[in-house]
Design a protein around this motif. Structure first.
Motif, PDB file in Angstrom:
ATOM      1  N   GLU A 144      -6.617 -13.070  -9.418  1.00  0.00           N
ATOM      2  CA  GLU A 144      -6.726 -11.873 -10.411  1.00  0.00           C
ATOM      3  C   GLU A 144      -8.140 -11.923 -10.944  1.00  0.00           C
ATOM      4  O   GLU A 144      -8.569 -10.860 -10.963  1.00  0.00           O
ATOM      5  CB  GLU A 144      -5.597 -12.103 -11.567  1.00  0.00           C
ATOM      6  CG  GLU A 144      -5.680 -10.912 -12.438  1.00  0.00           C
ATOM      7  CD  GLU A 144      -4.626 -10.969 -13.536  1.00  0.00           C
ATOM      8  OE1 GLU A 144      -4.386 -12.167 -13.815  1.00  0.00           O
ATOM      9  OE2 GLU A 144      -3.934  -9.803 -13.959  1.00  0.00           O
ATOM     10  N   GLU A 145      -8.511 -12.829 -11.376  1.00  0.00           N
ATOM     11  CA  GLU A 145      -9.908 -13.158 -12.075  1.00  0.00           C
ATOM     12  C   GLU A 145     -10.949 -12.420 -10.860  1.00  0.00           C
ATOM     13  O   GLU A 145     -11.879 -11.814 -11.490  1.00  0.00           O
ATOM     14  CB  GLU A 145     -10.299 -14.308 -12.307  1.00  0.00           C
ATOM     15  CG  GLU A 145      -9.498 -14.708 -13.645  1.00  0.00           C
ATOM     16  CD  GLU A 145      -9.969 -16.370 -14.045  1.00  0.00           C
ATOM     17  OE1 GLU A 145     -10.505 -16.967 -13.286  1.00  0.00           O
ATOM     18  OE2 GLU A 145      -9.344 -16.826 -15.073  1.00  0.00           O
ATOM     19  N   PHE A 146     -10.929 -12.793  -9.894  1.00  0.00           N
ATOM     20  CA  PHE A 146     -11.897 -12.405  -8.757  1.00  0.00           C
ATOM     21  C   PHE A 146     -11.734 -10.985  -8.406  1.00  0.00           C
ATOM     22  O   PHE A 146     -12.851 -10.120  -8.529  1.00  0.00           O
ATOM     23  CB  PHE A 146     -11.755 -13.041  -7.417  1.00  0.00           C
ATOM     24  CG  PHE A 146     -12.601 -12.538  -6.280  1.00  0.00           C
ATOM     25  CD1 PHE A 146     -14.131 -12.811  -6.099  1.00  0.00           C
ATOM     26  CD2 PHE A 146     -12.098 -11.355  -5.427  1.00  0.00           C
ATOM     27  CE1 PHE A 146     -14.763 -12.062  -5.158  1.00  0.00           C
ATOM     28  CE2 PHE A 146     -12.905 -10.941  -4.401  1.00  0.00           C
ATOM     29  CZ  PHE A 146     -14.240 -11.254  -4.438  1.00  0.00           C
ATOM     30  N   ALA A 147     -10.567 -10.363  -8.492  1.00  0.00           N
ATOM     31  CA  ALA A 147     -10.466  -9.069  -7.968  1.00  0.00           C
ATOM     32  C   ALA A 147     -10.754  -8.263  -9.358  1.00  0.00           C
ATOM     33  O   ALA A 147     -11.356  -7.103  -9.035  1.00  0.00           O
ATOM     34  CB  ALA A 147      -8.793  -8.605  -7.743  1.00  0.00           C
ATOM     35  N   VAL A 148     -10.206  -8.696 -10.457  1.00  0.00           N
ATOM     36  CA  VAL A 148     -10.581  -7.615 -11.658  1.00  0.00           C
ATOM     37  C   VAL A 148     -12.030  -7.592 -12.191  1.00  0.00           C
ATOM     38  O   VAL A 148     -12.672  -6.466 -12.125  1.00  0.00           O
ATOM     39  CB  VAL A 148      -9.540  -8.085 -12.943  1.00  0.00           C
ATOM     40  CG1 VAL A 148     -10.290  -7.424 -14.015  1.00  0.00           C
ATOM     41  CG2 VAL A 148      -8.162  -8.001 -12.753  1.00  0.00           C
ATOM     42  N   GLY A 149     -12.708  -8.872 -11.878  1.00  0.00           N
ATOM     43  CA  GLY A 149     -13.994  -9.120 -11.991  1.00  0.00           C
ATOM     44  C   GLY A 149     -14.984  -8.281 -10.960  1.00  0.00           C
ATOM     45  O   GLY A 149     -15.966  -7.586 -11.358  1.00  0.00           O
ATOM     46  N   ARG A 150     -14.772  -8.246  -9.770  1.00  0.00           N
ATOM     47  CA  ARG A 150     -15.442  -7.593  -8.744  1.00  0.00           C
ATOM     48  C   ARG A 150     -15.176  -5.934  -8.988  1.00  0.00           C
ATOM     49  O   ARG A 150     -16.120  -5.404  -8.858  1.00  0.00           O
ATOM     50  CB  ARG A 150     -15.142  -8.104  -7.435  1.00  0.00           C
ATOM     51  CG  ARG A 150     -15.689  -7.474  -6.146  1.00  0.00           C
ATOM     52  CD  ARG A 150     -17.364  -7.520  -6.529  1.00  0.00           C
ATOM     53  NE  ARG A 150     -17.962  -8.816  -6.377  1.00  0.00           N
ATOM     54  CZ  ARG A 150     -18.332  -9.407  -5.255  1.00  0.00           C
ATOM     55  NH1 ARG A 150     -18.506  -8.794  -4.237  1.00  0.00           N
ATOM     56  NH2 ARG A 150     -18.642 -10.613  -5.507  1.00  0.00           N
ATOM     57  N   ALA A 151     -13.817  -5.593  -9.387  1.00  0.00           N
ATOM     58  CA  ALA A 151     -13.725  -4.270  -9.109  1.00  0.00           C
ATOM     59  C   ALA A 151     -14.412  -3.622 -10.584  1.00  0.00           C
ATOM     60  O   ALA A 151     -14.993  -2.530 -10.588  1.00  0.00           O
ATOM     61  CB  ALA A 151     -12.134  -4.042  -9.454  1.00  0.00           C
ATOM     62  N   CYS A 152     -14.417  -4.335 -11.887  1.00  0.00           N
ATOM     63  CA  CYS A 152     -14.983  -3.853 -12.767  1.00  0.00           C
ATOM     64  C   CYS A 152     -16.510  -4.011 -12.571  1.00  0.00           C
ATOM     65  O   CYS A 152     -17.190  -3.144 -13.205  1.00  0.00           O
ATOM     66  CB  CYS A 152     -14.637  -4.756 -14.257  1.00  0.00           C
ATOM     67  SG  CYS A 152     -12.952  -4.418 -14.726  1.00  0.00           S
ATOM     68  N   LEU A 153     -17.142  -4.937 -12.218  1.00  0.00           N
ATOM     69  CA  LEU A 153     -18.398  -5.017 -11.670  1.00  0.00           C
ATOM     70  C   LEU A 153     -18.884  -3.616 -10.870  1.00  0.00           C
ATOM     71  O   LEU A 153     -19.997  -2.978 -11.074  1.00  0.00           O
ATOM     72  CB  LEU A 153     -18.757  -6.148 -10.889  1.00  0.00           C
ATOM     73  CG  LEU A 153     -20.148  -6.222 -10.238  1.00  0.00           C
ATOM     74  CD1 LEU A 153     -21.336  -6.339 -11.564  1.00  0.00           C
ATOM     75  CD2 LEU A 153     -20.356  -7.468  -9.405  1.00  0.00           C
ATOM     76  N   ARG A 154     -18.115  -3.351  -9.899  1.00  0.00           N
ATOM     77  CA  ARG A 154     -18.307  -2.277  -8.909  1.00  0.00           C
ATOM     78  C   ARG A 154     -18.391  -0.730 -10.228  1.00  0.00           C
ATOM     79  O   ARG A 154     -19.262   0.064  -9.866  1.00  0.00           O
ATOM     80  CB  ARG A 154     -17.548  -1.836  -7.960  1.00  0.00           C
ATOM     81  CG  ARG A 154     -17.871  -3.154  -6.881  1.00  0.00           C
ATOM     82  CD  ARG A 154     -16.781  -2.709  -5.490  1.00  0.00           C
ATOM     83  NE  ARG A 154     -17.207  -3.648  -4.616  1.00  0.00           N
ATOM     84  CZ  ARG A 154     -18.472  -2.963  -3.589  1.00  0.00           C
ATOM     85  NH1 ARG A 154     -19.043  -1.931  -3.771  1.00  0.00           N
ATOM     86  NH2 ARG A 154     -18.765  -4.047  -2.514  1.00  0.00           N
ATOM     87  N   ILE A 155     -17.468  -0.628 -10.827  1.00  0.00           N
ATOM     88  CA  ILE A 155     -17.291   0.296 -11.787  1.00  0.00           C
ATOM     89  C   ILE A 155     -18.499   0.576 -12.565  1.00  0.00           C
ATOM     90  O   ILE A 155     -19.062   1.383 -12.837  1.00  0.00           O
ATOM     91  CB  ILE A 155     -16.021   0.355 -12.495  1.00  0.00           C
ATOM     92  CG1 ILE A 155     -14.858   0.530 -11.692  1.00  0.00           C
ATOM     93  CG2 ILE A 155     -16.149   1.263 -13.871  1.00  0.00           C
ATOM     94  CD1 ILE A 155     -13.573   0.454 -12.308  1.00  0.00           C
ATOM     95  N   LEU A 156     -19.106  -0.542 -13.213  1.00  0.00           N
ATOM     96  CA  LEU A 156     -20.325  -0.797 -14.228  1.00  0.00           C
ATOM     97  C   LEU A 156     -21.615  -0.692 -13.311  1.00  0.00           C
ATOM     98  O   LEU A 156     -22.352   0.173 -13.929  1.00  0.00           O
ATOM     99  CB  LEU A 156     -20.078  -2.175 -14.829  1.00  0.00           C
ATOM    100  CG  LEU A 156     -19.111  -2.518 -15.915  1.00  0.00           C
ATOM    101  CD1 LEU A 156     -19.189  -4.047 -16.198  1.00  0.00           C
ATOM    102  CD2 LEU A 156     -19.262  -1.509 -17.194  1.00  0.00           C
ATOM    103  N   LEU A 157     -21.600  -1.008 -12.094  1.00  0.00           N
ATOM    104  CA  LEU A 157     -22.791  -0.718 -11.528  1.00  0.00           C
ATOM    105  C   LEU A 157     -22.689   0.711 -10.980  1.00  0.00           C
ATOM    106  O   LEU A 157     -23.970   1.348 -10.983  1.00  0.00           O
ATOM    107  CB  LEU A 157     -22.772  -1.638 -10.353  1.00  0.00           C
ATOM    108  CG  LEU A 157     -23.012  -3.237 -10.451  1.00  0.00           C
ATOM    109  CD1 LEU A 157     -22.858  -3.932  -9.141  1.00  0.00           C
ATOM    110  CD2 LEU A 157     -24.486  -3.365 -10.999  1.00  0.00           C
TER     111      LEU A 157
END
Length: 286
Positions: free
Chosen positions: A88-101
């Protein structure tokens, strides 16, 4: 790549904390910037600003929605993590990173191409705009730092009362750092000082980009509370490099730090409500 705090084998190449670098005093509005501010929408990333976003995972149901923001290779990486929390940490972290970028670069999140350096630090390779970012997560707390000019490194760790901090410090800290740690009489104070020192060092290695190849014992950090505090390291050619540390309070029995290569950037700490991880956030970056 995140270093395993419980398994260390570092060589000793001591670089002392620079005596000629005075600790910067905190500006009058430091405390305002150190507060975590709620964000109802994504903010523009201004020049000279470091946005530090915090995510607190509380519901496993967020994972399926996050998969919509991951490319196939990232979904496979998430699924290979058998334990639910790391997945969950990887998935949420990478998804939110993509949204912020995507918001900062005005691109759809899934169009962003990320490539890792030989040391494992990712960067955006299909945008003319420069942006530096870094991600760290620990036991449900995720930190993401972004900046247009400054190099960024972030780290967060939850305090674990079960590890032998002095044994780890013997190999990961400099002699002076270890001496300061042993001088603390209170076990709680010593444990917090250990994690402060650890996260400061990790933030530096991640900002520098060498990650695991830069031994934590090869440079010295203040360990005391820091705010744009200078730290000296050397690059592989022996050239001096200065980074500037600031401590972060992630809450929930965790300790964090952020490092940049500029003493003047404004750090803005923001809470990202995971309930808003939906398609209308993506459209703001179009």
């Amino acid at each position: 790549m995140k270093r395993d705090i419980t398994s260390q084998a570092f060589k000793k190449q001591i670089i002392t904390y620079p005596q000629n670098c005075d600790r910067m005093t905190e500006p009058p509005d430091t405390e305002r910037y150190r507060e975590w501010n709620a964000a109802d929408s994504l903010l523009p990333l201004a020049d000279g600003e470091l946005q530090l976003w915090r995510f607190q995972l509380t519901d496993d149901a967020f994972f399926p929605g996050c998969a919509n923001y991951l490319i196939p290779e990232e979904r496979s990486r998430a699924e290979r993590r058998r334990a639910s929390r790391p997945r969950e940490e990887f998935a949420v972290g990478r998804a939110c990173l993509r949204i912020l970028l995507g918001n900062a670069l005005r691109m759809p999140p899934l169009d962003i191409v990320l490539k890792e350096s030989p040391f494992g630090k990712p960067s955006v390779v299909n945008s003319a705009e420069h942006i530096s970012f870094n991600v760290s997560h620990s036991k449900g707390t995720i930190l993401i730092g972004l900046s247009r000019q400054e190099t960024v490194g972030v780290d967060v760790e939850h305090i674990d009362a079960g590890i032998d901090i002095l044994e780890i410090a013997q190999s990961a800290f400099t002699a002076k750092e270890l001496e300061r740690l042993k001088a603390l009489s209170s076990l709680d104070e010593r444990r917090r000082a250990f994690y402060r020192c650890w996260t400061q060092k990790e933030a530096i290695t991640k900002a520098d980009g060498r990650g695991l190849s830069l031994p934590l014992s090869s440079f010295e950090v203040p360990a005391a509370p820091a705010w744009h505090t200078p730290v000296l390291i050397y690059d592989p050619t022996g050239t001096e490099k200065h980074y500037f540390l600031s401590d972060i309070d992630p809450g929930d029995a965790a300790i964090g730090a952020v490092a940049t290569d500029s003493p003047n950037c404004r750090i803005l700490q923001l809470n990202f409500p995971l309930s808003r991880l939906s398609s209308h956030l993506v459209k703001q970056g179009d």
